[in-house]
Structure formats: C-alpha cells, structure tokens
Design an enzyme around this catalytic site. Structure first.
Site, short mmCIF file in Angstrom:
data_model
loop_
_atom_site.label_atom_id
_atom_site.label_comp_id
_atom_site.label_asym_id
_atom_site.label_seq_id
_atom_site.Cartn_x
_atom_site.Cartn_y
_atom_site.Cartn_z
N TYR A 1 0.86 -1.19 0.00
CA TYR A 1 0.00 0.00 0.00
C TYR A 1 0.89 1.23 0.00
O TYR A 1 1.83 1.32 0.79
CB TYR A 1 -0.90 0.01 1.24
CG TYR A 1 -1.77 1.23 1.37
CD1 TYR A 1 -2.80 1.48 0.45
CD2 TYR A 1 -1.57 2.16 2.40
CE1 TYR A 1 -3.60 2.60 0.57
CE2 TYR A 1 -2.38 3.29 2.52
CZ TYR A 1 -3.39 3.51 1.60
OH TYR A 1 -4.19 4.62 1.72
N ASP B 1 9.33 2.69 -0.36
CA ASP B 1 8.31 3.37 0.42
C ASP B 1 8.54 2.99 1.88
O ASP B 1 8.11 1.94 2.34
CB ASP B 1 6.92 2.97 -0.07
CG ASP B 1 5.81 3.67 0.72
OD1 ASP B 1 6.15 4.38 1.71
OD2 ASP B 1 4.64 3.50 0.37
N LYS C 1 4.58 8.88 8.91
CA LYS C 1 4.41 8.25 10.22
C LYS C 1 5.44 8.74 11.24
O LYS C 1 5.32 9.86 11.71
CB LYS C 1 4.35 6.73 10.05
CG LYS C 1 3.15 6.37 9.14
CD LYS C 1 2.71 4.95 9.09
CE LYS C 1 1.37 4.88 8.37
NZ LYS C 1 1.31 4.09 7.18
C1 LIG Z 1 0.67 4.61 5.82
C2 LIG Z 1 1.37 4.37 4.55
C3 LIG Z 1 1.22 5.23 3.44
C4 LIG Z 1 0.23 6.35 3.41
O1 LIG Z 1 0.50 7.35 4.34
P1 LIG Z 1 -0.69 8.35 4.76
O2 LIG Z 1 -0.03 9.30 5.71
O3 LIG Z 1 -1.77 7.51 5.35
O4 LIG Z 1 -1.15 9.03 3.51
C5 LIG Z 1 2.02 5.01 2.34
N1 LIG Z 1 2.89 3.99 2.31
C6 LIG Z 1 3.04 3.14 3.35
C7 LIG Z 1 4.04 2.05 3.26
C8 LIG Z 1 2.28 3.30 4.48
O5 LIG Z 1 2.40 2.42 5.49
#
Ligand SMILES: *Cc1c(COP(=O)(O)O)cnc(C)c1O
Length: 428
Positions: free
Chosen positions: A145, A240, A268
């Site tokens: 994701y 990511d 995060k």
């Molecule tokens: C949480 C997450 C996102 C999205 O971040 P948001 O702040 O919710 O937009 C993208 N990539 C990864 C791997 C994530 O865990």
C-alpha cells in the site's frame, strides 16, 4: 470483558455526519465486525476510550508512536512551537533542521522535501520519477500500500503480468494503464517484466518490509534483483519507508538490508504523530523538482512548524535513547511466546516479524506475498481480535495489518498480552 456502550453510541452518532463514522477506512472494523472504540486520550503505551477502558496499544496510530503517546520531550517541543505561531507559508529553521536530520540518518537520502502525508510523498515521488526519467511505467507489488494515489490503487490480481485494473471507482483506467502489478518476492516475474518492458519503466516502488498486507519480509534475492535490474535498465528504485523508516532500524529498512534506493518516501514516525510526509534521495533526481527543476510539487502547509517540531523531537529522542536493541528483544519475546501459545492450542499460524513490526497470520504457510496472505483465516482472526479487545489488548482490526511495539511496552505488558492470547486461543 470491557463495556463499550458509549463508544457504540458515539459511533452511531458519528456515522450520521461522517461516511462510515470514520475519517480513514482502516479504523472502521470492516474486517472484524462491530464498532471501533472512540478514543479519549493516549498516554505512553495505553489508549483510554470514552467508556473509561484502558487499552494496551499495539497500533501506535498505525506506526508513528514508536516512543508511545505523549512523550514529554515531543509534547514540550510542540508546545514551544505553538508559542511562535502555527503556520507562516515561508521558510523556517526547523524545516532545515529536520531535513538535515533525515539526510544524516537515512543512508540514500541526499536531499529531501517535506509534504503532509505518506500519500503525498509517494504521489510526488512517482511524478518525480516519471519526470526525471521521461518514462511512464510504474511497477508495484500486490498487497503493498502506498497511500490512496490514483496510479497506485491497483487491485492485487492473480500475480500475473497484467496491466493495472483500478481497485476503486473514481480511478479512471487511464490513471492505472501504466501501472504494472507484480507478486512480491517473485524474482522471475520481475526480471521477465524488465526483459519485456525495461526501457519503459520509470520506477519500481515497494515497501521494503511490507506492513500493509500484514508483515511480509523481502528475500535477499528479491532485494538484490530489484537494485540490479533498476540500475541496468535506468529505472529508479523507490523504497516506500513511510512505515519502516525509523522503525525497523533508525536508518530504515535500507540501513537494515544495506540496499540503496534512488528515492525514499517517509511518513508516520517522521512526524511523531503530526501530519508529515517526506520524499528524498539522490540529489540529481531531487533537483528535478520545482523550483530548481521542472517537476511541479507544492504545499501550503508543507513543513508546518508544529509538525516539524514534533518530528524533530521524536527523531532526537530516538537518536539519544537508541531504543532499537530493546525493541528487538521485546518484540522477539512477544512473537515467540504468542507462537508457542498458538501451537499449544493447535492453531495453525505464522508470526513473521522485523524489529518491532509483526503480524500473527492465521495461516500455516510462510507468507511471502499477497497470494499466500489472502488465504489466511480471517474469520478466526476476527474472533481473536474481539477476544483480545475484550481483555484490553488493542490490536489492528484486520488480519492484513502490522502491529507495532513501542519503547514504552514493558515485560509485564508482554506477559499480559500472551496470557490474554492464551485465553482467547482456547476459545477459537
Ligand atoms: C501509511 C502508509 C502510506 C500512506 O501514508 P498516509 O499518511 O496515510 O497518507 C504510504 N505507504 C506506506 C508504506 C504506508 O504504510
């Protein structure tokens, strides 16, 4: 068992004015049934709901709270920033300090740009990769994701080499036509794709440790192939690390595995609980963004002073205290004991973990990618989840999520969690 009457009543009220009663679907209990707890406050490793229940928190706001809730140094930094104003739309010193911190900490990042969420970070990194390479195709992996970016919202297919099919109404097929969706850890499929379309591929994006289909580890062969194929074909490798950055190691998964991506996305933990995302990497690539280069990306609230203060204080505490060895030891013991208890109860499972991230899959197979992940017993998970919640243990409300141990979790917390799990396993 805890009473959750006030939460249920409030959730019904919320659902009348907010779609589904939530501002992000991951909170909605869709995978397990019932209603979410409405949270009144957090403190260290605990959440307190409006019914007055204390919950031992293994979510930490889905990753950010590696230091637990309300770390005193983080709260002090935010409070101090608040005294000077909330937003200026002009540069501040804190932005540079956080950028320097990231550049010193994440091995591959030479320059970095702040945004407001992980989604914005991946969206911008994809645009930058396409602008820099002059190519269109993006390779992603089923079950990873990357936020709700149109071009990355591609349904996990059968793992076959197919053109992307949008997984949400409102994403025109044109948005995903250049997205190729592959099976995680499948080196053969990856090299076949590069053999066929290597000159069209702008970037490969992945979670270097997947959290978003439950925890899935990359094989060393997969990581090596990714780096080698991207370099050979002139495609950019994007890690990511929104979830793994400052989590699986201070320098993220790239430090842990010793692999250098071209671009990295963060979120995060980098905001310490405030809305922050960031993307960075090779200076020559990053200098393709506006105002130095032609690739446009902007944000009215980007680098917000409160958010920068929160992120910077969080990273400073992490550097000063180095909680990683202890997180590793505590998380290893937790997963080991959970696994032992599940085995004793005769429950088929696997409990993969990297550092303080883990998932208890109700699946006897090693989960190497989405094809295996989706064969997990989600009904059994739902029962497990509710059994744990009733005992004050706050887990992710889906089988396909990672859990997070924080620096505040104690040995007693872990013992209590294992004891609760033993009781619940006996009922499954
Ligand atoms: C949480 C997450 C996102 C999205 O971040 P948001 O702040 O919710 O937009 C993208 N990539 C990864 C791997 C994530 O865990």
């Amino acid at each position: 068992m805890q009473s959750r009457t006030k939460s249920r009543e409030h959730f019904e009220r919320a659902s009348r004015s907010i779609p589904g009663g939530v501002n992000s679907p991951a909170r909605a209990f869709g995978g397990v049934g019932g209603h979410p707890s409405i949270i009144a406050r957090g403190d260290r490793q605990y959440l307190y709901d409006i019914d007055g229940n204390r919950l031992l928190d293994y979510i930490g706001s889905w990753g950010p709270h590696i230091l637990g809730h309300r770390h005193p140094e983080v709260i002090a930094a935010i409070t101090q920033a608040l005294e000077t104003g909330t937003s200026f739309g002009a540069p501040t010193e804190a932005e540079t300090e956080l950028a320097e911190f990231i550049v010193h900490t994440i091995p591959s990042i030479e320059k970095v740009r702040m945004v407001n969420s992980g989604t914005e970070a991946t969206m911008s990194a994809i645009r930058l990769a396409r602008g820099f390479t002059g190519r269109s195709v993006i390779v992603k992996f089923a079950g990873c994701y990357h936020g709700h970016v149109d071009s990355l919202l591609v349904q996990a297919g059968s793992g076959a080499l197919t053109l992307g099919v949008p997984s949400s109404p409102g994403v025109p097929a044109g948005c995903t036509a250049d997205t190729v969706n592959l099976e995680y850890n499948d080196v053969q499929e990856l090299s076949d794709t590069f053999a066929k379309r290597g000159s069209e591929i702008a970037a490969v994006i992945l979670e270097p440790v997947v959290g978003n289909m439950g925890l899935v580890k990359p094989t060393p062969e997969f990581l090596a192939a990714l780096r080698e194929l991207c370099t050979r074909h002139g495609a950019l490798l994007i890690f990511d690390e929104v979830m793994t950055g400052f989590r699986v190691a201070f320098g993220g998964a790239q430090e842990l595995f010793g692999i250098k991506p071209d671009l990295t996305t963060l979120g995060k933990i980098v905001g310490g609980g405030m809305p922050v995302g960031a993307y960075g990497g090779r200076a020559d690539v990053m200098d393709a963004i506006s105002p130095v280069g032609p690739v446009y990306q902007a944000g009215t609230l980007s680098g917000n002073p409160l958010a920068m203060a929160s992120g910077l204080a969080t990273l400073r505490v992490l550097k000063k205290t180095n909680p990683y060895p202890e997180l590793e030891a505590k998380s290893a013991r937790l997963c080991g004991e959970l696994s032992k208890a599940a085995t004793a109860a005769g429950i088929p499972h696997t409990c993969p973990r990297v550092g303080s991230m883990f998932t208890l899959f109700f699946n006897p197979e090693p989960v190497t990618g989405f094809r295996v992940a989706k064969t997990s017993d989600t009904q059994r998970f739902a029962k497990f989840f509710h059994g744990m919640l009733g005992r004050g243990i706050y887990l992710a409300c889906s089988q396909f999520e990672a859990h997070f141990v924080s620096a505040c979790h104690t040995d007693e917390d872990i013992d209590a969690t294992v004891q609760a799990a033993r009781e619940v396993f006996a009922t499954l």
